[in-house]
Design an enzyme around this catalytic site. Structure first.
Site, short mmCIF file in Angstrom:
data_model
loop_
_atom_site.label_atom_id
_atom_site.label_comp_id
_atom_site.label_asym_id
_atom_site.label_seq_id
_atom_site.Cartn_x
_atom_site.Cartn_y
_atom_site.Cartn_z
N ASP A 193 0.89 -1.27 0.16
CA ASP A 193 0.04 -0.17 0.13
C ASP A 193 0.96 1.30 -0.01
O ASP A 193 1.54 1.48 0.61
CB ASP A 193 -1.04 0.06 1.03
CG ASP A 193 -1.77 1.23 1.27
OD1 ASP A 193 -2.80 1.36 0.59
OD2 ASP A 193 -1.40 2.13 2.38
N GLU A 234 0.64 -1.03 -5.13
CA GLU A 234 -0.56 -0.28 -5.22
C GLU A 234 -0.31 1.11 -5.54
O GLU A 234 0.44 1.83 -4.77
CB GLU A 234 -1.56 -0.46 -3.80
CG GLU A 234 -2.69 0.28 -3.99
CD GLU A 234 -2.80 1.79 -3.49
OE1 GLU A 234 -3.75 2.77 -3.71
OE2 GLU A 234 -1.66 2.13 -2.67
#
Length: 493
Positions: A193, A234
């Site tokens: 992330d 991501e």
């Protein structure tokens, strides 16, 4: 890594029944043929951002369940787990020890201190102006230590999410221990992330800096691959970054697809989507919806500025119960970056349009991921978003078991499950996509492997689609699925 080429679910730990044990139950009841993997959004103790400000990776938040629940799910489906590469919670033991002991703390180099980038601990205005940030403030948290001193610590997102200094040995040791531990617990995919924000250098935009970013990815990939897992970086940005990542062998997200599919269905013209299918990475995970909004920056230059604006305007005109204000600063978002709406409501809660969108996703190159609200063809949760004033909550309804049983009986969900079973189990999808010639208002997409084939024919003007597929057992004849008004399915010998 032995990852199945089938549909994966994206869900919060408590969004399908209330906790991880109920998610496990959902997978057993509704996911045996429709799903081959599950991305459980952060289930660790956290202080903010619904899990994305982890306090510790050593335990499962007891509100959700235990590691036993996670490991049980990992035995049923390929498991994806988040690792927040950029930050850790302000409430973490590491940061609290740092606040207490400052330069005597074993974690003094773990967090990114302004003084380690700028000699006096103050960033020049010129440097601050260059930093890529999606918050209307400079990226720092003013830490107050036990001795009364203060210091600026890098903070890209929420003040509860304190950035890490990836140049330091203590941070690399933490990465090694944490990623390795998640893989040992059954994770086959480590989703990195916000990894593009991990690279910081004075005088730059501090976003996806090369070659620094490749060093971060290579380091994380080495740890994950030792346990047989893969990385999934991501990043919401220009699609060219996804192409760069894919060219180096990393799996990527197709975050351009959601807006492209909306444009295709709103405009009735398939050319932009066909163009993307020709060049998009094959080692990608496709999405239409996620826990975040529908990305806008991801589709820049794949759609013209005029087409992007027309698509946004069409969403607010044709979507169900969606308002521009839900994508404004008063609801915590700016619509230049994302549009907050469930995908079903973005298409006017229209079953045929929604199923056509999913058909396009399932025939796109890559491995499909379906968000839990999308799997149940969920409508915008106006009550929730008005209550929390968080625009993203419009697409974050938590379902009770009773709601799940009711929703799964709806014809649109039953038809979606049928398409999911086909995509999950038909051997033709092991082949490469072939885009057959068609008019601009049509798409003809075909997969063929040996005697097996699966072909979708979509008419955007009539809003009708037909899927024709060889019998999976190799016998003569074919199965046919029709989408439109009315929805039907049949099998032909």
């Amino acid at each position: 890594m032995d990852m199945k080429n089938g549909i994966q679910l994206i869900t919060y730990a408590n969004s399908l029944g209330g906790d991880l044990s109920q998610l496990d139950r959902f997978l057993s009841t509704h996911g045996q043929e429709t799903l081959s993997g599950v991305h459980i959004l952060p289930f660790f103790p956290s202080s903010a951002d619904r899990g994305f400000a982890p306090i510790s990776y050593e335990e499962v938040d007891p509100v959700f369940g235990s590691w036993k629940d996670v490991e049980s799910i990992a035995q049923k489906a390929d498991l994806a787990v988040d690792f927040m590469a950029n930050h850790l919670s302000q409430q973490s033991p590491q940061f609290q020890d740092f606040l207490q002991n400052k330069d005597q703390s074993e974690w003094k180099d773990f967090f990114l201190r302004y003084k380690n980038l700028w000699p006096n601990g103050e960033a020049p205005a010129e440097d601050l102006s260059k930093i890529y940030t999606r918050k209307p403030r400079p990226p720092y948290f003013e830490a107050t230590f036990a001795d009364g001193s203060t210091e600026k610590i890098w903070c890209t997102f929420d003040y509860e999410q304190i950035d890490l200094d990836l140049r330091q040995k203590v941070t690399k040791d933490f990465f090694r221990q944490t990623i390795g531990g998640l893989v040992q617990r059954g994770a086959k995919i480590i989703r990195l992330d916000a990894f593009a924000y991990t690279t910081k250098r004075p005088g730059t935009n501090c976003f996806f800096l090369e070659p620094d970013v490749w060093e971060v990815l290579e380091f994380c990939d080495q740890i994950a691959s030792e346990g047989g897992a893969i990385l999934l970086p991501e990043i919401h940005e220009h699609y060219s970054i996804q192409l760069k990542l894919a060219e180096k062998g990393y799996w990527v997200y197709d975050f351009a697809l959601p807006m492209l599919v909306l444009h295709t269905l709103y405009s009735g013209n398939s050319q932009r989507l066909k163009d993307w299918f020709e060049i998009c990475p094959r080692n990608q995970f496709t999405t239409l919806d996620t826990h975040d909004g529908i990305g806008v920056v991801d589709v820049a230059d794949l759609l013209s500025p005029e087409e992007i604006e027309a698509t946004k305007d069409a969403l607010f005109k044709q979507g169900a119960n969606v308002k521009a204000i839900y994508n404004s600063a008063s609801f915590g978002n700016l619509d230049i970056y994302q549009l907050n709406c469930t995908y079903y409501s973005a298409l006017g809660n229209d079953d045929a349009r929604y199923l056509t969108a999913r058909l396009l996703q399932f025939f796109a190159p890559g491995i499909p991921q379906v968000y839990y609200v999308g799997m149940l063809a969920g409508k915008n949760d106006i009550k929730l978003v008005e209550s929390t004033r968080n625009g993203r909550d419009i697409n974050r309804h938590d379902y009770t078991n009773e709601e799940i049983e009711a929703e799964t009986q709806r014809p649109v969900v039953q038809q979606l499950f049928q398409l999911m079973k086909l995509r999950n189990n038909h051997p033709a999808f092991e082949a490469e996509l072939c885009i057959l010639p068609s008019e601009d208002h049509q798409l003809r997409l075909r997969y063929a492997k040996g005697q097996h084939y699966c072909e979708a024919n979509i008419d955007l003007q009539a809003l009708q689609a037909t899927v024709k597929a060889s019998h999976q057992n190799g016998s003569e004849g074919f199965d046919e699925i029709s989408i439109g008004h009315p929805i039907s399915a049949n099998s032909k010998a």
